[in-house]
Scaffold this motif. Structure first.
Motif, PDB file in Angstrom:
ATOM      1  N   HIS A   1      37.810  31.778 -76.073  1.00  0.00           N
ATOM      2  CA  HIS A   1      38.474  31.126 -77.208  1.00  0.00           C
ATOM      3  C   HIS A   1      39.848  31.722 -77.435  1.00  0.00           C
ATOM      4  CE1 HIS A   1      38.848  28.746 -80.746  1.00  0.00           C
ATOM      5  NE2 HIS A   1      38.613  29.715 -81.621  1.00  0.00           N
ATOM      6  N   ASP A   2      40.837  30.859 -77.644  1.00  0.00           N
ATOM      7  CA  ASP A   2      42.195  31.306 -77.933  1.00  0.00           C
ATOM      8  C   ASP A   2      42.344  31.628 -79.418  1.00  0.00           C
ATOM      9  OD1 ASP A   2      43.014  30.909 -75.301  1.00  0.00           O
ATOM     10  OD2 ASP A   2      43.636  28.834 -75.676  1.00  0.00           O
ATOM     11  N   ALA A   3      42.840  32.821 -79.726  1.00  0.00           N
ATOM     12  CA  ALA A   3      43.115  33.159 -81.124  1.00  0.00           C
ATOM     13  C   ALA A   3      44.134  32.206 -81.725  1.00  0.00           C
ATOM     14  CB  ALA A   3      43.605  34.600 -81.221  1.00  0.00           C
ATOM     15  N   ALA A   4      45.002  31.648 -80.872  1.00  0.00           N
ATOM     16  CA  ALA A   4      46.019  30.710 -81.355  1.00  0.00           C
ATOM     17  C   ALA A   4      45.409  29.400 -81.844  1.00  0.00           C
ATOM     18  CB  ALA A   4      47.037  30.426 -80.254  1.00  0.00           C
ATOM     19  N   ARG A   5      44.156  29.135 -81.503  1.00  0.00           N
ATOM     20  CA  ARG A   5      43.448  27.958 -82.042  1.00  0.00           C
ATOM     21  C   ARG A   5      42.575  28.418 -83.202  1.00  0.00           C
ATOM     22  NH1 ARG A   5      44.403  23.657 -78.634  1.00  0.00           N
ATOM     23  NH2 ARG A   5      44.948  24.200 -76.475  1.00  0.00           N
ATOM     24  N   ALA A   6      43.224  29.034 -84.163  1.00  0.00           N
ATOM     25  CA  ALA A   6      42.536  29.746 -85.237  1.00  0.00           C
ATOM     26  C   ALA A   6      41.770  28.837 -86.188  1.00  0.00           C
ATOM     27  CB  ALA A   6      43.552  30.564 -86.028  1.00  0.00           C
ATOM     28  N   PHE A   7      42.127  27.558 -86.227  1.00  0.00           N
ATOM     29  CA  PHE A   7      41.513  26.655 -87.192  1.00  0.00           C
ATOM     30  C   PHE A   7      40.478  25.728 -86.557  1.00  0.00           C
ATOM     31  CE2 PHE A   7      45.555  27.965 -88.979  1.00  0.00           C
ATOM     32  CZ  PHE A   7      45.197  28.322 -90.268  1.00  0.00           C
ATOM     33  N   THR A   8      40.005  26.081 -85.374  1.00  0.00           N
ATOM     34  CA  THR A   8      38.955  25.289 -84.744  1.00  0.00           C
ATOM     35  C   THR A   8      37.737  25.242 -85.665  1.00  0.00           C
ATOM     36  OG1 THR A   8      39.689  25.940 -82.535  1.00  0.00           O
ATOM     37  CG2 THR A   8      37.430  25.104 -82.745  1.00  0.00           C
ATOM     38  N   PRO A   9      37.265  24.047 -86.033  1.00  0.00           N
ATOM     39  CA  PRO A   9      36.126  23.961 -86.945  1.00  0.00           C
ATOM     40  C   PRO A   9      34.864  24.574 -86.335  1.00  0.00           C
ATOM     41  CG  PRO A   9      37.288  21.860 -86.852  1.00  0.00           C
ATOM     42  CD  PRO A   9      37.841  22.714 -85.748  1.00  0.00           C
ATOM     43  N   PRO A  10      34.050  25.250 -87.141  1.00  0.00           N
ATOM     44  CA  PRO A  10      32.810  25.846 -86.625  1.00  0.00           C
ATOM     45  C   PRO A  10      31.892  24.836 -85.945  1.00  0.00           C
ATOM     46  CG  PRO A  10      33.305  26.742 -88.784  1.00  0.00           C
ATOM     47  CD  PRO A  10      34.294  25.644 -88.551  1.00  0.00           C
ATOM     48  N   GLU A  11      31.926  23.566 -86.396  1.00  0.00           N
ATOM     49  CA  GLU A  11      31.043  22.583 -85.773  1.00  0.00           C
ATOM     50  C   GLU A  11      31.440  22.267 -84.335  1.00  0.00           C
ATOM     51  OE1 GLU A  11      33.757  20.190 -88.665  1.00  0.00           O
ATOM     52  OE2 GLU A  11      32.734  22.145 -88.632  1.00  0.00           O
ATOM     53  N   VAL A  12      32.735  22.408 -84.007  1.00  0.00           N
ATOM     54  CA  VAL A  12      33.164  22.232 -82.615  1.00  0.00           C
ATOM     55  C   VAL A  12      32.598  23.368 -81.759  1.00  0.00           C
ATOM     56  CG1 VAL A  12      35.153  22.212 -81.055  1.00  0.00           C
ATOM     57  CG2 VAL A  12      35.245  20.939 -83.214  1.00  0.00           C
ATOM     58  N   ILE A  13      32.666  24.581 -82.282  1.00  0.00           N
ATOM     59  CA  ILE A  13      32.130  25.744 -81.572  1.00  0.00           C
ATOM     60  C   ILE A  13      30.630  25.580 -81.348  1.00  0.00           C
ATOM     61  CG2 ILE A  13      31.806  28.252 -81.694  1.00  0.00           C
ATOM     62  CD1 ILE A  13      34.378  28.222 -83.559  1.00  0.00           C
ATOM     63  N   ALA A  14      29.926  25.168 -82.390  1.00  0.00           N
ATOM     64  CA  ALA A  14      28.484  24.962 -82.274  1.00  0.00           C
ATOM     65  C   ALA A  14      28.161  23.865 -81.267  1.00  0.00           C
ATOM     66  CB  ALA A  14      27.889  24.626 -83.641  1.00  0.00           C
ATOM     67  N   GLY A  15      28.999  22.835 -81.213  1.00  0.00           N
ATOM     68  CA  GLY A  15      28.772  21.746 -80.261  1.00  0.00           C
ATOM     69  C   GLY A  15      28.923  22.188 -78.824  1.00  0.00           C
ATOM     70  N   VAL A  16      29.874  23.067 -78.569  1.00  0.00           N
ATOM     71  CA  VAL A  16      30.050  23.605 -77.216  1.00  0.00           C
ATOM     72  C   VAL A  16      28.823  24.413 -76.813  1.00  0.00           C
ATOM     73  CG1 VAL A  16      31.401  25.208 -75.799  1.00  0.00           C
ATOM     74  CG2 VAL A  16      32.573  23.595 -77.322  1.00  0.00           C
ATOM     75  N   VAL A  17      28.376  25.285 -77.708  1.00  0.00           N
ATOM     76  CA  VAL A  17      27.205  26.113 -77.396  1.00  0.00           C
ATOM     77  C   VAL A  17      25.981  25.233 -77.161  1.00  0.00           C
ATOM     78  CG1 VAL A  17      25.631  27.881 -78.281  1.00  0.00           C
ATOM     79  CG2 VAL A  17      28.093  28.108 -78.647  1.00  0.00           C
ATOM     80  N   ALA A  18      25.793  24.233 -78.004  1.00  0.00           N
ATOM     81  CA  ALA A  18      24.629  23.352 -77.868  1.00  0.00           C
ATOM     82  C   ALA A  18      24.629  22.646 -76.517  1.00  0.00           C
ATOM     83  CB  ALA A  18      24.613  22.334 -79.003  1.00  0.00           C
ATOM     84  N   ALA A  19      25.802  22.222 -76.061  1.00  0.00           N
ATOM     85  CA  ALA A  19      25.879  21.520 -74.778  1.00  0.00           C
ATOM     86  C   ALA A  19      25.538  22.444 -73.610  1.00  0.00           C
ATOM     87  CB  ALA A  19      27.273  20.915 -74.595  1.00  0.00           C
ATOM     88  N   VAL A  20      25.957  23.723 -73.697  1.00  0.00           N
ATOM     89  CA  VAL A  20      25.572  24.675 -72.646  1.00  0.00           C
ATOM     90  C   VAL A  20      24.069  24.904 -72.688  1.00  0.00           C
ATOM     91  CG1 VAL A  20      25.897  26.994 -71.712  1.00  0.00           C
ATOM     92  CG2 VAL A  20      27.848  25.782 -72.695  1.00  0.00           C
ATOM     93  N   ARG A  21      23.532  25.037 -73.885  1.00  0.00           N
ATOM     94  CA  ARG A  21      22.084  25.233 -74.014  1.00  0.00           C
ATOM     95  C   ARG A  21      21.305  24.034 -73.475  1.00  0.00           C
ATOM     96  NH1 ARG A  21      22.481  28.181 -79.480  1.00  0.00           N
ATOM     97  NH2 ARG A  21      22.097  30.348 -78.883  1.00  0.00           N
ATOM     98  N   ASP A  22      21.909  22.859 -73.547  1.00  0.00           N
ATOM     99  CA  ASP A  22      21.254  21.649 -73.052  1.00  0.00           C
ATOM    100  C   ASP A  22      21.235  21.564 -71.528  1.00  0.00           C
ATOM    101  OD1 ASP A  22      20.593  20.758 -75.555  1.00  0.00           O
ATOM    102  OD2 ASP A  22      22.265  19.367 -75.746  1.00  0.00           O
ATOM    103  N   GLY A  23      21.900  22.529 -70.873  1.00  0.00           N
ATOM    104  CA  GLY A  23      21.817  22.586 -69.425  1.00  0.00           C
ATOM    105  C   GLY A  23      23.118  22.442 -68.664  1.00  0.00           C
ATOM    106  N   HIS A  24      24.222  22.262 -69.364  1.00  0.00           N
ATOM    107  CA  HIS A  24      25.513  22.146 -68.689  1.00  0.00           C
ATOM    108  C   HIS A  24      26.041  23.537 -68.335  1.00  0.00           C
ATOM    109  CE1 HIS A  24      25.728  17.862 -69.448  1.00  0.00           C
ATOM    110  NE2 HIS A  24      25.416  18.082 -70.713  1.00  0.00           N
ATOM    111  N   ASP A  25      26.592  23.668 -67.137  1.00  0.00           N
ATOM    112  CA  ASP A  25      27.126  24.955 -66.692  1.00  0.00           C
ATOM    113  C   ASP A  25      28.416  25.337 -67.405  1.00  0.00           C
ATOM    114  OD1 ASP A  25      25.056  25.241 -64.909  1.00  0.00           O
ATOM    115  OD2 ASP A  25      26.216  24.646 -63.149  1.00  0.00           O
TER     116      ASP A  25
END
Length: 230
Positions: free
Chosen positions: A108-132
Motif C-alpha cells: 500500500h502506498d502511503a500517498a494513497r492515504a484516503f483509501t476507504p477501509p472497504e476497498v482494503i477489505a475487498g482486496v483481502v476478501a478477493a485473495v481469501r476467495d482464491g485469487h493469487d
C-alpha cells in the motif's frame, strides 16, 4: 494466519516541497502515513503493518505510528531502500522473518492515504476467495493516445478495456515472494506477478484512493477532507 500490509514510505517527496519525507507531509494537520496506517487497521482485516521508512527518519516514523495499532495488532518500522521495489523487498523479508504466520500480503502506498477501509477489505476478501493477486481499479475516464518517440499519435486504445490501478495490491504471500525472487522488473507489484506468469484479479477501487504526489493533489485532498482528522 496474518494479513500483513507493507508500506514503502522511504520517498523524499521533493515534488511536494515540504522538505520532509512525503509520508510525513500533513493533510489538515495529520500526516499521510498516519492516515494510511489507520485506514489499513480500520478495514478490520490487517493485523500487522510493516513500514519501510527513510533511513534517517526511522525514529520519527516510529514515533508517529507506534500508537496506531489496535489490540492484537502491531506496527513495524525499518529502514527502506533507495527504490520503491527495494523498500517492498525489505519489508517483505521482515514480514517473512518476524511474522511467520503471514498468509496474505498487501502493498500500500502511503500517498494513497484516503483509501476507504472497504476497498482494503475487498482486496483481502478477493485473495481469501482464491485469487493469487488482486488490485483495486477504476475505469479510465479520458481518451488515451499512444504516441511515438517524437510525439506523433500512432493509436487510440479502446478505453473500455483500460483501468487505473490503485493500492493496496493484495497477494498470497508465496506468490509475491516468488515474483520478487524472479529477478523481473515492473512498475508495480502486480506487474511483477503478471510477468512471472501469475493472474491478477481486479476489484472496484474508489476516487478517494487518489495518489497524492504534487502540491495540487495536497490542495485537493485538504479541500475534500476539511475538518476530518485522524
Amino acid at each position: 494466519m496474518s494479513v500483513v500490509a507493507l508500506v514503502p514510505a522511504a520517498g523524499r517527496g521533493e515534488r511536494l516541497g515540504y522538505g520532509m519525507p512525503k509520508a510525513l507531509v500533513p493533510v489538515n494537520g495529520v500526516p499521510l502515513l498516519t492516515r494510511a496506517v489507520q485506514g489499513l487497521f480500520a478495514s478490520g482485516q490487517v493485523q500487522h503493518v510493516v513500514i519501510a521508512a527513510p533511513p534517517s527518519d526511522v525514529d520519527q516514523v516510529h514515533t508517529v505510528t507506534a500508537s496506531l495499532a489496535p489490540a492484537g495488532g502491531a506496527v513495524h518500522v525499518l529502514s527502506g531502500g533507495a527504490q520503491r521495489t527495494d523498500s517492498v523487498r525489505l519489508a517483505l523479508d521482515h514480514a517473512l522473518r518476524v511474522i511467520p504466520d503471514t498468509s496474505i500480503v498487501l502493498v500500500h502506498d502511503a500517498a494513497r492515504a484516503f483509501t476507504p477501509p472497504e476497498v482494503i477489505a475487498g482486496v483481502v476478501a478477493a485473495v481469501r476467495d482464491g485469487h493469487d493477486a488482486v488490485i483495486p481499479v477504476l475505469p479510465v475516464a479520458d481518451t488515451i493516445k499512444q504516441v511515438d518517440e517524437v510525439g506523433v499519435v500512432v493509436s487510440t486504445p479502446d478505453r473500455a478495456g483500460l483501468r487505473v490501478v490503485q493500492t493496496p495490491q493484495g497477494f498470497r504471500v508465496d506468490v509475491l515472494r516468488a515474483a520478487y525472487c524472479s529477478g523481473i522488473a515492473a512498475t508495480d507489484d502486480a506487474g511483477l506477478v503478471e510477468k512471472n506468469g501469475g493472474a491478477v484479479h481486479t476489484v472496484p477501487g474508489h476516487a478517494h484512493a487518489m495518489k497524492i504526489t504534487t502540491p495540487f493533489d495536497l490542495a485537493v485532498a485538504a479541500a475534500l477532507f476539511t475538518g476530518e482528522r485522524a
